[in-house]
Design a protein around this motif. Structure first.
Motif, PDB file in Angstrom:
ATOM      1  N   UNK A 228       0.839  -1.199   0.000  1.00 35.50           N
ATOM      2  CA  UNK A 228       0.000   0.000   0.000  1.00 35.50           C
ATOM      3  C   UNK A 228       0.873   1.247   0.000  1.00 35.50           C
TER       4      UNK A 228
ATOM      5  N   UNK B 184      -3.360   6.817   3.892  1.00 30.96           N
ATOM      6  CA  UNK B 184      -3.083   5.928   2.764  1.00 30.96           C
ATOM      7  C   UNK B 184      -3.524   6.621   1.489  1.00 30.96           C
ATOM      8  N   UNK B 185      -2.706   7.514   0.967  1.00 29.40           N
ATOM      9  CA  UNK B 185      -3.119   8.262  -0.220  1.00 29.40           C
ATOM     10  C   UNK B 185      -3.025   7.408  -1.476  1.00 29.40           C
ATOM     11  N   UNK B 186      -3.884   7.713  -2.405  1.00 28.99           N
ATOM     12  CA  UNK B 186      -3.872   6.964  -3.652  1.00 28.99           C
ATOM     13  C   UNK B 186      -2.595   7.249  -4.423  1.00 28.99           C
ATOM     14  N   UNK B 187      -2.183   8.501  -4.376  1.00 29.21           N
ATOM     15  CA  UNK B 187      -0.967   8.868  -5.095  1.00 29.21           C
ATOM     16  C   UNK B 187      -0.029   9.634  -4.172  1.00 29.21           C
TER      17      UNK B 187
ATOM     18  N   UNK C  33       3.281  12.091  -4.571  1.00 28.05           N
ATOM     19  CA  UNK C  33       4.138  12.741  -5.572  1.00 28.05           C
ATOM     20  C   UNK C  33       5.622  12.481  -5.311  1.00 28.05           C
TER      21      UNK C  33
END
Lengths: 355, 227, 226
Positions: free
Chosen positions: A40, A189-192, A194
């Protein structure tokens, strides 16, 4: 054909049923946790407590097309950062004006995972699910990894029910003392994530850059008659690695043995003869053990050689192992025959016992 | 400005939502008015109670005592001094360790030691994309003395303080072993071992034995030249 | 502030509040701007940080040192240490998370110095904020007067909140419990930012009016426990 298909369906059904039944076991919760830690994206702040000290760290973990990138930043003012990209770890130590670059032998995460197959095979730990509780405002399962004796540490894990992330992890002695503890105080829990989140904030201009030298860790041939082994090992410990290295601070090659019980590892270093008389008469119990957090280290002299044992185990364990070293002996008693040079840490990849 | 407007500003500043210009004016009022500060403190208490955070009753002059110590410090204190206070190499030895397998540089009593396994290389890793923002230049009476021209000067970092424990003199060999072992340690421990070595962070348990151990007063054996 | 914000539900592709790289909003923003002001030389701004966290820090220290006077002395040391280390604080974490660590270490060291035993392996089960469900457990032997006072404070605040009109209560709950910025609250409540600011202020005013009574009028008393 129909019969085969029917058979396969039946088998599939059995596997599904088994999976469903097994899905509720402590093993499966730990497997879920390992999976979450590995696969994850997460970003959080945790407090790492060990040996009376407390450190606050921020971790960023991203999986992108199978490539793992991680960054741990110390929040204690030292500005230290550890960045992993694939199998390379770069450590920034701005308080030392130093950057150290190294490769990891496997794609080891910066955050610990417990490998379930090793646990299951070791026979030295019992997995138990304790009463669920709320922690960090979340519902968590509590899993205990209990050692069967006092020669190793156990774990207690508070695993978030929904995400599988370990909100809190404790390393415990057999007396129930908390040797080490890790608590998330902030977790997303970020999807993306950077790229900028995985860049160091340290300006390493003018720093000294060090890299693992080609020479370090080179195996050197050892004469057959001086093969060292631990003659008596605590239950469950097996030899999992052996090498001979030249390390700074020592004269001559050093034998490096690694013993593991599936979860904990102890390294034993045997130096070349140092010409001192054997230290007969020193009782094992009086050897002083140095501790760094959860790591215990002890040094003694056996048959004229300096022997040092280091591991994330209680002090008695490194004492016992170091004292039992013998040259050219076959292991006796509870020790187990030497295995081939298997790495103490298994290769990455999913190793879950359930489909 | 009515008192109510002032209080409304206080509430906004408490939330970090007051424009900077108004913050400055309000801060000056706050510095003068005890009652406004008391209100600020009660705002904090309200929030804590709402979040069920544990709080204790505190003496009314607590904050005053803190600020008087800080004021007394002003002018005498500098960043450099912070660093010096916390960084104290044991017996003149500086240990620099790397992650698993990397050799160690030891300087003991000023004697340099050969460390051939260390390759001091030109940076091969690309320079980081972000640069640490320079610390703001501070006014001289603020209690912080920072070197001028912060854009060239690297930020000062604090070496993490040592834990309680004996000032153990560590032989180079043990350092090598700890690092070699760290390859088999849990990753977080490995990272901590690295930090610990740099801070010379050891706790010795008893009983100490005279026969063994880490109190070598002798010279460091010369590191092996080549492999 | 230091709250877990894990999205509920197993869908890990769902976006979460608080982009990884955004400047701190809500609870952290106020602290961070104060810290910047201190770093820029405004010593008075640090006083505000002390006033904000003194209750929590003293309470935290009392986990180790039972004597209230002792605890306040050590808490003072915590704030002074933090002030001296503030130049190195870069805002990677919330200010209180950073302060919390200093407080724990200072308290442990103080305890060892007083008891002359190594701090060893204390069970530090909490992070920077006590988890809400543990609030009811009394963990430290406060003085009876102190306990009674904090109970009264708690009851007063909770009572005042439940008596608030709904729009005021919603505004302050979103602010203090959810850590939302005025902008975010304005979106959530579908009203202008100015209205948000006013509602939060009026909510605080109403609660504070009751709270001041607990401190016995709260005006001009030198022993006022604020």
């Amino acid at each position: 054909m129909a019969r085969t298909e029917g058979h396969l369906l039946w088998l599939a059904g059995l596997l599904v049923a088994a999976a469903a039944a097994a899905a509720e076991s402590p093993q499966s919760f730990i497997a879920q946790m390992d999976e979450a830690l590995r696969n994850r994206n997460y970003q959080g702040v945790f407090v790492h407590e060990h040996g009376g000290q407390s450190e606050t760290l921020r971790i960023t973990h991203r999986v992108d097309n199978g490539q793992v990138s991680e960054r741990i930043v110390s929040l204690d003012g030292s500005g230290r950062e550890y960045i992993r990209r694939g199998s390379q770890i770069t450590s920034y130590l701005p308080d030392q004006n130093l950057v150290v670059v190294d490769t990891t032998p496997d794609a080891g995460l910066l955050l610990s995972e417990l490998r379930v197959p090793d646990l299951a095979n070791s026979g030295q730990y019992r997995l138990r699910e304790l009463a669920a509780t709320r922690t960090s405002g979340r519902q968590a399962r509590v899993i205990a990894v209990e050692p069967l004796d006092a020669m190793r540490y156990g774990y207690r894990l508070w695993i978030d029910e929904v995400s599988g992330m370990p909100l809190k992890t404790q390393l415990l002695s057999s007396r129930g003392e908390v040797v080490e503890q890790l608590i998330f105080t902030d977790l997303r829990l970020p999807a993306k994530i950077p790229d900028s989140e995985l860049q160091p904030a340290v300006d390493a201009q003018g720093y000294r850059w060090l890299r693992r030298g080609v020479a370090a860790g080179t195996a050197v041939g050892i004469p057959a008659d001086s093969a060292w082994v631990a003659a008596e090992l605590p239950p469950g410990f097996r030899l999992t690695a052996r090498s001979v290295q030249v390390l700074p601070g020592t004269s001559g090659p050093v034998t490096h043995l690694v013993y593991s019980d599936g979860l904990a590892s102890v390294s034993v270093f045997v130096e070349s003869a140092i010409g001192e008389p054997a230290s007969g008469g020193v009782r094992q119990e009086t050897l002083a053990v140095t501790r760094i957090g959860s790591t215990s280290a002890v040094s003694t002299t056996v048959q004229g050689h300096r022997v040092t044992a280091i591991g994330e185990v209680p002090p008695e364990t490194v004492r016992a192992i170091a004292s039992s070293l013998r040259a050219g002996a076959e292991p006796v008693g509870r020790g187990l025959p030497e295995m081939g040079p298997v790495a103490a840490r298994p290769a990455t990849g999913r190793n879950y016992p359930h489909p | 400005m009515s008192h109510e407007q002032l209080e409304s500003q206080l509430s906004a500043m408490y939330d970090g939502e007051l424009p900077a210009a108004e913050c400055e004016l309000l801060s000056r009022r706050l510095a003068r008015e005890e009652l406004l500060r008391a209100r600020w403190s009660r705002y904090a208490m309200i929030g804590a109670v709402m979040r069920s955070e544990p709080v204790a009753a505190v003496s009314g002059d607590f904050a005053r005592r803190v600020s008087s110590v800080i004021a007394a410090d002003a002018g005498r204190f500098s960043l450099r001094r912070v660093a010096a206070q916390w960084w104290k190499p044991a017996s003149g030895a500086a240990l620099v360790a790397g992650v698993a397998g990397i050799a160690i540089l030891v300087l003991r009593s000023g004697l340099p030691v050969q460390a051939p396994a260390l390759a001091a290389v030109q940076p091969t890793v690309a320079a980081p994309a972000t640069v640490a923002p320079p610390l703001a230049t501070l006014r001289p009476d603020s209690g912080y003395a920072l070197a001028a021209a912060p854009s060239r000067e690297p930020a000062s970092y604090v070496v993490p303080p040592r834990s309680l424990g004996a000032d153990v003199d560590v032989p180079a060999s043990l350092a090598s072993f700890v690092v070699a072992h760290s390859e088999y340690s849990p990753p977080l421990v490995r990272r901590h071992l690295l930090s610990a070595w740099i801070g010379n962070d050891l706790v010795q348990t008893s009983p100490p034995s005279s026969s063994v151990l880490f109190n070598d007063a002798g010279a460091v054996p010369p590191a092996n030249g080549t492999n | 502030m230091a709250k877990s914000t894990i999205p509920s539900g197993p869908d890990r592709t769902a976006p979460t509040a608080g982009a990884a790289n955004a400047p701190p909003t809500g609870a952290d923003a106020g602290d961070l701007s104060l810290v910047r002001r201190v770093q820029a030389g405004e010593r008075g701004a640090y006083d505000l940080l002390v006033l904000k966290y003194q209750h929590k820090v003293v309470k935290l220290v009392m986990r180790y040192l039972r004597d209230v006077g002792d605890a306040e002395d050590v808490a003072q040391e915590v704030f002074i240490k933090a002030y001296r280390a503030l130049p190195q604080f870069r805002g990677d974490s919330a200010f209180y998370t950073w302060l919390y660590r200093i407080a724990i270490n200072t308290a442990k060291n103080a305890l060892s110095a007083r008891e002359r035993t190594p701090s060893g392996y204390e069970l530090d089960a909490q992070g920077p904020d006590e988890w809400p469900e543990m609030a009811s457990r009394l963990r430290d032997p406060d003085t009876p007067e102190g306990l009674a006072l904090t109970d009264e404070i708690r009851n007063t605040v909770n009572g005042a909140i439940s008596a608030l009109p709904e729009d005021l209560r919603t505004a302050i709950v979103l602010r203090e419990l959810e850590g939302m910025s005025y902008e975010e609250i304005a979106v959530s409540m579908d009203c202008p930012v100015g209205t948000v600011r006013s509602r939060i202020f009026r909510a605080r005013e109403a609660i504070d009016r009751q709270l001041r009574k607990v401190f016995d009028g709260g005006l001009g008393r030198s022993e006022e426990l604020v």
